[in-house]
Design a protein around this motif. Structure first.
Motif, mmCIF file in Angstrom:
data_model
loop_
_atom_site.group_PDB
_atom_site.id
_atom_site.type_symbol
_atom_site.label_atom_id
_atom_site.label_comp_id
_atom_site.label_asym_id
_atom_site.label_seq_id
_atom_site.Cartn_x
_atom_site.Cartn_y
_atom_site.Cartn_z
ATOM 1 N N GLY A 64 0.808 -1.090 0.035
ATOM 2 C CA GLY A 64 -0.153 0.117 0.049
ATOM 3 C C GLY A 64 0.868 1.105 0.293
ATOM 4 N N LEU A 65 0.185 2.296 0.080
ATOM 5 C CA LEU A 65 0.906 3.757 0.305
ATOM 6 C C LEU A 65 1.985 3.837 1.272
ATOM 7 C CD1 LEU A 65 -1.729 6.309 -0.233
ATOM 8 C CD2 LEU A 65 -0.045 5.388 -1.968
ATOM 9 N N ASP A 66 1.773 2.908 2.522
ATOM 10 C CA ASP A 66 2.706 3.173 3.302
ATOM 11 C C ASP A 66 4.065 2.535 2.867
ATOM 12 O OD1 ASP A 66 3.763 3.430 6.085
ATOM 13 O OD2 ASP A 66 3.073 1.347 6.670
ATOM 14 N N ALA A 67 4.273 1.274 2.166
ATOM 15 C CA ALA A 67 5.686 1.116 1.541
ATOM 16 C C ALA A 67 5.831 1.839 0.571
ATOM 17 C CB ALA A 67 5.383 -0.286 1.444
ATOM 18 N N MET A 68 4.974 2.479 -0.269
ATOM 19 C CA MET A 68 5.367 2.936 -1.642
ATOM 20 C C MET A 68 6.032 4.458 -1.262
ATOM 21 S SD MET A 68 2.458 1.416 -4.018
ATOM 22 C CE MET A 68 2.668 2.753 -5.000
ATOM 23 N N VAL A 69 4.918 5.333 -0.368
ATOM 24 C CA VAL A 69 5.264 6.606 -0.280
ATOM 25 C C VAL A 69 6.428 6.646 0.788
ATOM 26 C CG1 VAL A 69 4.326 8.894 0.800
ATOM 27 C CG2 VAL A 69 3.106 7.330 -0.756
ATOM 28 N N GLY A 70 6.843 5.680 1.439
ATOM 29 C CA GLY A 70 7.841 5.565 2.699
ATOM 30 C C GLY A 70 9.213 5.364 1.956
ATOM 31 N N LEU A 71 9.154 5.194 0.823
ATOM 32 C CA LEU A 71 10.563 5.370 -0.099
ATOM 33 C C LEU A 71 11.033 6.641 -0.080
ATOM 34 C CD1 LEU A 71 9.904 2.766 -2.989
ATOM 35 C CD2 LEU A 71 11.234 2.442 -1.001
ATOM 36 N N VAL A 72 10.111 7.863 -0.066
ATOM 37 C CA VAL A 72 10.642 9.102 -0.047
ATOM 38 C C VAL A 72 11.004 9.433 1.260
ATOM 39 C CG1 VAL A 72 9.720 11.461 -0.455
ATOM 40 C CG2 VAL A 72 8.729 9.756 -1.605
ATOM 41 N N PRO A 73 12.239 9.919 1.297
ATOM 42 C CA PRO A 73 12.833 9.973 2.725
ATOM 43 C C PRO A 73 12.229 11.110 3.661
ATOM 44 C CG PRO A 73 14.703 9.793 1.137
ATOM 45 C CD PRO A 73 13.248 10.097 0.254
ATOM 46 N N VAL A 74 11.932 10.904 4.859
ATOM 47 C CA VAL A 74 11.276 11.709 5.638
ATOM 48 C C VAL A 74 10.022 12.247 5.247
ATOM 49 C CG1 VAL A 74 11.612 13.935 7.104
ATOM 50 C CG2 VAL A 74 13.793 12.701 6.456
ATOM 51 N N LEU A 75 9.751 12.844 4.365
ATOM 52 C CA LEU A 75 8.472 13.212 4.071
ATOM 53 C C LEU A 75 7.560 12.111 3.867
ATOM 54 C CD1 LEU A 75 6.542 15.780 3.404
ATOM 55 C CD2 LEU A 75 7.446 15.630 1.099
ATOM 56 N N GLY A 76 7.903 11.142 3.405
ATOM 57 C CA GLY A 76 7.003 9.870 3.060
ATOM 58 C C GLY A 76 6.532 9.344 4.489
ATOM 59 N N ASP A 77 7.399 9.121 5.260
ATOM 60 C CA ASP A 77 7.431 8.698 6.803
ATOM 61 C C ASP A 77 6.351 9.268 7.272
ATOM 62 O OD1 ASP A 77 8.577 6.006 6.338
ATOM 63 O OD2 ASP A 77 10.403 7.495 6.637
ATOM 64 N N ILE A 78 6.447 10.843 7.146
ATOM 65 C CA ILE A 78 5.697 11.800 7.897
ATOM 66 C C ILE A 78 4.319 11.816 7.354
ATOM 67 C CG2 ILE A 78 5.115 14.048 8.162
ATOM 68 C CD1 ILE A 78 8.183 14.634 8.336
ATOM 69 N N ILE A 79 3.995 11.377 6.054
ATOM 70 C CA ILE A 79 2.610 11.395 5.505
ATOM 71 C C ILE A 79 2.011 10.281 5.909
ATOM 72 C CG2 ILE A 79 1.398 11.121 3.307
ATOM 73 C CD1 ILE A 79 3.555 13.011 2.017
ATOM 74 N N VAL A 115 16.788 0.101 5.700
ATOM 75 C CA VAL A 115 15.925 -0.924 6.358
ATOM 76 C C VAL A 115 14.608 -0.635 6.698
ATOM 77 C CG1 VAL A 115 16.352 -1.903 8.926
ATOM 78 C CG2 VAL A 115 18.326 -1.515 7.587
ATOM 79 N N GLY A 116 14.273 0.492 6.990
ATOM 80 C CA GLY A 116 12.945 1.092 7.205
ATOM 81 C C GLY A 116 11.865 0.786 6.222
ATOM 82 N N ASP A 117 12.332 0.943 4.832
ATOM 83 C CA ASP A 117 11.733 0.498 3.624
ATOM 84 C C ASP A 117 11.267 -1.008 3.699
ATOM 85 O OD1 ASP A 117 11.469 3.253 2.982
ATOM 86 O OD2 ASP A 117 13.593 2.960 1.659
ATOM 87 N N LEU A 118 12.180 -1.730 3.785
ATOM 88 C CA LEU A 118 11.777 -3.367 3.869
ATOM 89 C C LEU A 118 11.094 -3.558 5.185
ATOM 90 C CD1 LEU A 118 15.524 -4.678 3.184
ATOM 91 C CD2 LEU A 118 13.458 -4.489 1.662
ATOM 92 N N PHE A 119 11.213 -2.820 6.165
ATOM 93 C CA PHE A 119 10.501 -3.164 7.414
ATOM 94 C C PHE A 119 8.917 -2.811 7.145
ATOM 95 C CE2 PHE A 119 8.484 -1.733 11.670
ATOM 96 C CZ PHE A 119 8.888 -2.651 12.219
#
Length: 143
Positions: free
Chosen positions: A47-62, A103-107
């Motif tokens: 889902g978006l959590d894994a895909m948008v999370g690839l964008v450093p910092v901003l993706g994880d915040i979103i 690591v976070g992206d795989l997690f």
């Protein structure tokens, strides 16, 4: 998720504050964040959590903010603080580890905090608002 599936899901989302409406919205958000798309050539859903999370910092915040919305809906349902703390722990753990590059992206692919939080919400709803139970896509009762 195909465009027609998305439009169908969006049309069905209720706007009410009742438990059945909240359940549908939370389930839809979990699908969007954790399993909206199929990885080509596999049956693995992301889902978006894994895909948008690839964008450093901003993706994880979103994605953390989107996951926090599930927590907010649970709070508005009147769920006990213990459940809210567990859900916040799942979300916080996902956000902390997800912030580590690579690591976070795989997690994010393995630890699905929003799915865990949805299970907590559904268990509580099944116990305290049994009229919201869904069997084979149909709501079993109306309030």
């Amino acid at each position: 998720m195909r465009q027609d599936q998305f439009e169908s899901l969006a049309a069905q989302l209720p706007v009410g504050r009742d438990a059945a409406s909240v359940r549908k919205r939370v389930e839809a958000m979990e699908v969007l964040l954790e399993r909206a798309f199929v990885v080509p050539g596999t049956n693995y859903r992301v889902g978006l959590d894994a895909m948008v999370g690839l964008v450093p910092v901003l993706g994880d915040i979103i994605t953390t903010a989107m996951g926090a919305w599930i927590l907010w809906e649970a709070r508005n349902l009147g769920m006990p603080k213990w459940h809210l703390l567990r859900m916040g722990g799942n979300l916080g753990f996902d956000a902390l580890v997800g912030a580590v590059p690579l690591v976070g992206d795989l997690f994010d692919l393995a630890f699905r905090s929003n799915t865990r939080n949805l299970k907590i919400v559904k268990r509580w709803l099944d116990k305290h608002h049994p009229e919201t139970r869904v069997i084979e896509g149909e709501i079993t009762g109306r309030p």
